[in-house]
Design a protein around this motif. Structure first.
Motif, PDB file in Angstrom:
ATOM      1  N   ASP A 151      41.472 -48.575  55.898  1.00 37.08           N
ATOM      2  CA  ASP A 151      42.431 -48.236  56.955  1.00 37.08           C
ATOM      3  C   ASP A 151      43.501 -49.321  57.060  1.00 37.08           C
ATOM      4  OD1 ASP A 151      43.628 -47.085  59.197  1.00 37.08           O
ATOM      5  OD2 ASP A 151      42.321 -48.176  60.571  1.00 37.08           O
ATOM      6  N   GLY A 152      44.754 -48.909  57.040  1.00 34.44           N
ATOM      7  CA  GLY A 152      45.863 -49.844  57.156  1.00 34.44           C
ATOM      8  C   GLY A 152      46.294 -50.512  55.874  1.00 34.44           C
ATOM      9  N   SER A 153      45.644 -50.180  54.766  1.00 30.34           N
ATOM     10  CA  SER A 153      45.969 -50.836  53.502  1.00 30.34           C
ATOM     11  C   SER A 153      47.210 -50.213  52.864  1.00 30.34           C
ATOM     12  CB  SER A 153      44.792 -50.762  52.534  1.00 30.34           C
ATOM     13  OG  SER A 153      44.525 -49.413  52.178  1.00 30.34           O
ATOM     14  N   VAL A 154      47.883 -51.005  52.069  1.00 30.76           N
ATOM     15  CA  VAL A 154      49.043 -50.557  51.298  1.00 30.76           C
ATOM     16  C   VAL A 154      48.819 -50.986  49.857  1.00 30.76           C
ATOM     17  CG1 VAL A 154      51.536 -50.748  50.954  1.00 30.76           C
ATOM     18  CG2 VAL A 154      50.584 -50.783  53.279  1.00 30.76           C
ATOM     19  N   SER A 155      49.061 -50.091  48.924  1.00 22.40           N
ATOM     20  CA  SER A 155      48.873 -50.425  47.511  1.00 22.40           C
ATOM     21  C   SER A 155      50.010 -49.858  46.683  1.00 22.40           C
ATOM     22  CB  SER A 155      47.526 -49.915  46.996  1.00 22.40           C
ATOM     23  OG  SER A 155      47.446 -48.508  47.122  1.00 22.40           O
ATOM     24  N   VAL A 156      50.189 -50.447  45.512  1.00 20.54           N
ATOM     25  CA  VAL A 156      51.267 -50.040  44.615  1.00 20.54           C
ATOM     26  C   VAL A 156      50.694 -49.800  43.224  1.00 20.54           C
ATOM     27  CG1 VAL A 156      53.430 -50.709  43.514  1.00 20.54           C
ATOM     28  CG2 VAL A 156      53.000 -51.319  45.906  1.00 20.54           C
ATOM     29  N   ASP A 157      51.025 -48.656  42.641  1.00 18.16           N
ATOM     30  CA  ASP A 157      50.737 -48.372  41.238  1.00 18.16           C
ATOM     31  C   ASP A 157      52.073 -48.209  40.534  1.00 18.16           C
ATOM     32  OD1 ASP A 157      47.864 -48.211  41.286  1.00 18.16           O
ATOM     33  OD2 ASP A 157      48.076 -46.331  42.382  1.00 18.16           O
ATOM     34  N   GLU A 158      52.167 -48.741  39.318  1.00 23.12           N
ATOM     35  CA  GLU A 158      53.444 -48.612  38.627  1.00 23.12           C
ATOM     36  C   GLU A 158      53.274 -48.567  37.119  1.00 23.12           C
ATOM     37  OE1 GLU A 158      56.072 -52.035  38.951  1.00 23.12           O
ATOM     38  OE2 GLU A 158      54.380 -53.258  39.616  1.00 23.12           O
ATOM     39  N   THR A 159      54.231 -47.902  36.494  1.00 27.59           N
ATOM     40  CA  THR A 159      54.389 -47.899  35.048  1.00 27.59           C
ATOM     41  C   THR A 159      55.831 -48.342  34.781  1.00 27.59           C
ATOM     42  OG1 THR A 159      55.180 -45.609  34.885  1.00 27.59           O
ATOM     43  CG2 THR A 159      52.790 -45.952  34.900  1.00 27.59           C
ATOM     44  N   GLU A 160      56.251 -48.285  33.529  1.00 27.88           N
ATOM     45  CA  GLU A 160      57.607 -48.712  33.205  1.00 27.88           C
ATOM     46  C   GLU A 160      58.669 -47.846  33.868  1.00 27.88           C
ATOM     47  OE1 GLU A 160      58.114 -48.883  29.034  1.00 27.88           O
ATOM     48  OE2 GLU A 160      56.846 -50.660  28.755  1.00 27.88           O
ATOM     49  N   ASP A 161      58.375 -46.574  34.072  1.00 26.53           N
ATOM     50  CA  ASP A 161      59.390 -45.676  34.619  1.00 26.53           C
ATOM     51  C   ASP A 161      58.958 -44.963  35.898  1.00 26.53           C
ATOM     52  OD1 ASP A 161      57.435 -44.273  33.348  1.00 26.53           O
ATOM     53  OD2 ASP A 161      58.765 -43.078  32.085  1.00 26.53           O
ATOM     54  N   MET A 162      57.943 -45.509  36.592  1.00 22.06           N
ATOM     55  CA  MET A 162      57.490 -44.911  37.838  1.00 22.06           C
ATOM     56  C   MET A 162      56.839 -45.956  38.726  1.00 22.06           C
ATOM     57  SD  MET A 162      54.788 -43.621  39.758  1.00 22.06           S
ATOM     58  CE  MET A 162      53.445 -43.657  38.591  1.00 22.06           C
ATOM     59  N   LEU A 163      57.033 -45.817  40.031  1.00 20.53           N
ATOM     60  CA  LEU A 163      56.359 -46.658  41.015  1.00 20.53           C
ATOM     61  C   LEU A 163      55.829 -45.755  42.117  1.00 20.53           C
ATOM     62  CD1 LEU A 163      57.330 -50.056  42.457  1.00 20.53           C
ATOM     63  CD2 LEU A 163      56.919 -48.169  44.054  1.00 20.53           C
ATOM     64  N   PHE A 184      58.508 -42.991  43.088  1.00 22.80           N
ATOM     65  CA  PHE A 184      59.841 -43.256  42.561  1.00 22.80           C
ATOM     66  C   PHE A 184      59.774 -43.160  41.039  1.00 22.80           C
ATOM     67  CE2 PHE A 184      59.327 -45.467  46.566  1.00 22.80           C
ATOM     68  CZ  PHE A 184      60.516 -45.217  47.245  1.00 22.80           C
ATOM     69  N   SER A 185      60.515 -42.211  40.480  1.00 24.03           N
ATOM     70  CA  SER A 185      60.476 -42.011  39.028  1.00 24.03           C
ATOM     71  C   SER A 185      61.884 -42.151  38.463  1.00 24.03           C
ATOM     72  CB  SER A 185      59.908 -40.638  38.681  1.00 24.03           C
ATOM     73  OG  SER A 185      60.618 -39.600  39.339  1.00 24.03           O
ATOM     74  N   LYS A 186      61.967 -42.776  37.295  1.00 20.45           N
ATOM     75  CA  LYS A 186      63.255 -43.057  36.681  1.00 20.45           C
ATOM     76  C   LYS A 186      63.730 -41.878  35.851  1.00 20.45           C
ATOM     77  CE  LYS A 186      65.634 -46.769  34.203  1.00 20.45           C
ATOM     78  NZ  LYS A 186      65.473 -48.062  33.495  1.00 20.45           N
ATOM     79  N   SER A 187      64.984 -41.533  36.021  1.00 22.82           N
ATOM     80  CA  SER A 187      65.604 -40.469  35.247  1.00 22.82           C
ATOM     81  C   SER A 187      66.970 -40.962  34.789  1.00 22.82           C
ATOM     82  CB  SER A 187      65.757 -39.191  36.090  1.00 22.82           C
ATOM     83  OG  SER A 187      66.402 -38.175  35.363  1.00 22.82           O
ATOM     84  N   ARG A 192      64.459 -41.187  41.214  1.00 22.02           N
ATOM     85  CA  ARG A 192      64.188 -40.052  42.092  1.00 22.02           C
ATOM     86  C   ARG A 192      63.023 -40.402  43.017  1.00 22.02           C
ATOM     87  NH1 ARG A 192      63.928 -34.112  41.711  1.00 22.02           N
ATOM     88  NH2 ARG A 192      62.041 -33.394  42.798  1.00 22.02           N
ATOM     89  N   ARG A 193      63.123 -40.025  44.261  1.00 23.00           N
ATOM     90  CA  ARG A 193      62.044 -40.267  45.212  1.00 23.00           C
ATOM     91  C   ARG A 193      61.414 -38.950  45.637  1.00 23.00           C
ATOM     92  NH1 ARG A 193      62.468 -43.215  51.199  1.00 23.00           N
ATOM     93  NH2 ARG A 193      60.285 -42.873  51.803  1.00 23.00           N
ATOM     94  N   ASP A 194      60.080 -38.865  45.512  1.00 21.58           N
ATOM     95  CA  ASP A 194      59.302 -37.736  46.017  1.00 21.58           C
ATOM     96  C   ASP A 194      58.238 -38.275  46.959  1.00 21.58           C
ATOM     97  OD1 ASP A 194      60.224 -35.285  44.440  1.00 21.58           O
ATOM     98  OD2 ASP A 194      59.805 -36.710  42.817  1.00 21.58           O
ATOM     99  N   SER A 195      57.824 -37.436  47.897  1.00 25.60           N
ATOM    100  CA  SER A 195      56.800 -37.847  48.855  1.00 25.60           C
ATOM    101  C   SER A 195      55.681 -36.817  48.904  1.00 25.60           C
ATOM    102  CB  SER A 195      57.408 -38.022  50.254  1.00 25.60           C
ATOM    103  OG  SER A 195      58.373 -39.047  50.264  1.00 25.60           O
ATOM    104  N   GLU A 196      54.463 -37.315  49.070  1.00 26.83           N
ATOM    105  CA  GLU A 196      53.302 -36.453  49.241  1.00 26.83           C
ATOM    106  C   GLU A 196      52.432 -37.011  50.356  1.00 26.83           C
ATOM    107  OE1 GLU A 196      52.649 -34.849  44.650  1.00 26.83           O
ATOM    108  OE2 GLU A 196      50.960 -35.569  45.829  1.00 26.83           O
ATOM    109  N   GLU A 197      51.602 -36.145  50.912  1.00 27.17           N
ATOM    110  CA  GLU A 197      50.607 -36.573  51.897  1.00 27.17           C
ATOM    111  C   GLU A 197      49.246 -36.029  51.479  1.00 27.17           C
ATOM    112  OE1 GLU A 197      51.067 -36.806  56.489  1.00 27.17           O
ATOM    113  OE2 GLU A 197      50.133 -34.862  56.066  1.00 27.17           O
ATOM    114  N   HIS A 198      48.289 -36.909  51.388  1.00 28.18           N
ATOM    115  CA  HIS A 198      46.931 -36.528  51.013  1.00 28.18           C
ATOM    116  C   HIS A 198      45.999 -36.824  52.188  1.00 28.18           C
ATOM    117  CE1 HIS A 198      47.491 -36.286  46.465  1.00 28.18           C
ATOM    118  NE2 HIS A 198      48.668 -36.658  46.937  1.00 28.18           N
TER     119      HIS A 198
END
Length: 243
Positions: A151-163, A184-187, A192-198
């Motif tokens: 609860d309350g945690s923030v994490s980041v996953d990334e590749t060369e063309d996506m965060l 955030f995906s590179k084009s 480009r920014r997309d959002s999801e809720e799980h």
């Protein structure tokens, strides 16, 4: 916002640390211990189908169901040299409708956590309909304790063309954790920014065992010696009664 829309394209690249082979080994150990014949399997909430294809490569006839068309598209696009390609179905778990019975059903990587408790009786009822008498149901969950710990945690996953930025908040009233996710995906030269809720629900093992028994499953076991057990994962196995 829906879960597993834009994320579906990136899911496999963000989950390289998942020991899929260990999951399959665990299932086969349970099949061997049971001693029955296991040929036709259901992979419920199959996602991008990595486990589906691995099980197919080991000789099982696979049916795979998921409610996300985007995840199923990724699953079906995977090239695997198997004698009997999996059958993919776009179905919600609470509306599962197969053409016949299967010898076992598996549901992996929090699939059951995505199902609200109010829908679990119908999900288990449908699984009882489509798992043959004497067949097995095997699924895993993240424990309520683990959900509360992030609860309350923030994490980041990334590749060369996506965060991908994750934010986790536990809702005590709903007994669920909500992941807000920005992708955030590179084009070309732009991003480009997309959002999801799980939303994942913190089911207690005791309540799950109770609902399984009400649905007609027996020999319900909680397994802590399992893949990713050090990350809050618990496996539950149950046998479909012979009626």
């Amino acid at each position: 916002m829906n879960a597993y829309g834009p994320l579906a394209f990136w899911y496999d690249r963000l989950t390289l640390d998942i020991p899929y082979e260990a999951f399959v080994d665990f299932y086969e150990k349970e099949f061997s211990a049971d001693g029955g014949e296991f040929k036709i399997l259901l992979d419920l909430c199959c996602g991008t189908g990595t486990l589906t294809w691995l099980l197919a490569e080991r000789g099982y006839e696979m049916i795979a169901a998921d409610a996300s068309p985007d995840m199923l598209m990724q699953a079906a696009s995977k090239a695997a040299e198997v004698s009997v390609p999996p059958l993919f179905l776009c179905q919600d778990a609470s509306a599962l409708d197969l053409y016949g019975t299967v010898d076992a059903a598996v549901c992996s990587l929090d699939g059951m956590n995505y199902i609200p408790e109010s829908e679990l009786p119908e999900v288990f009822h449908r699984l009882h309909l489509f798992v043959r008498p004497g067949g097995l149901l095997i699924f895993d969950i993240k424990t309520p304790e683990w959900f509360r710990s992030v609860d309350g945690s923030v994490s980041v996953d990334e590749t060369e063309d996506m965060l991908c930025l994750w934010r986790a908040e536990f809702d005590t009233e709903e007994n669920a954790i909500c992941y807000g996710m920005d992708i955030f995906s590179k084009s070309g030269s732009l991003w480009r920014r997309d959002s999801e809720e799980h939303i994942e629900y913190a089911h207690s093992p005791e309540r799950l065992a109770e609902l399984l028994e009400i649905a007609g499953f027996e020999n319900v076991r909680l397994c802590c010696d399992c893949p990713q057990s050090d990350g809050g994962r618990l496996f539950i196995t149950a046998k479909r009664n012979g009626v």
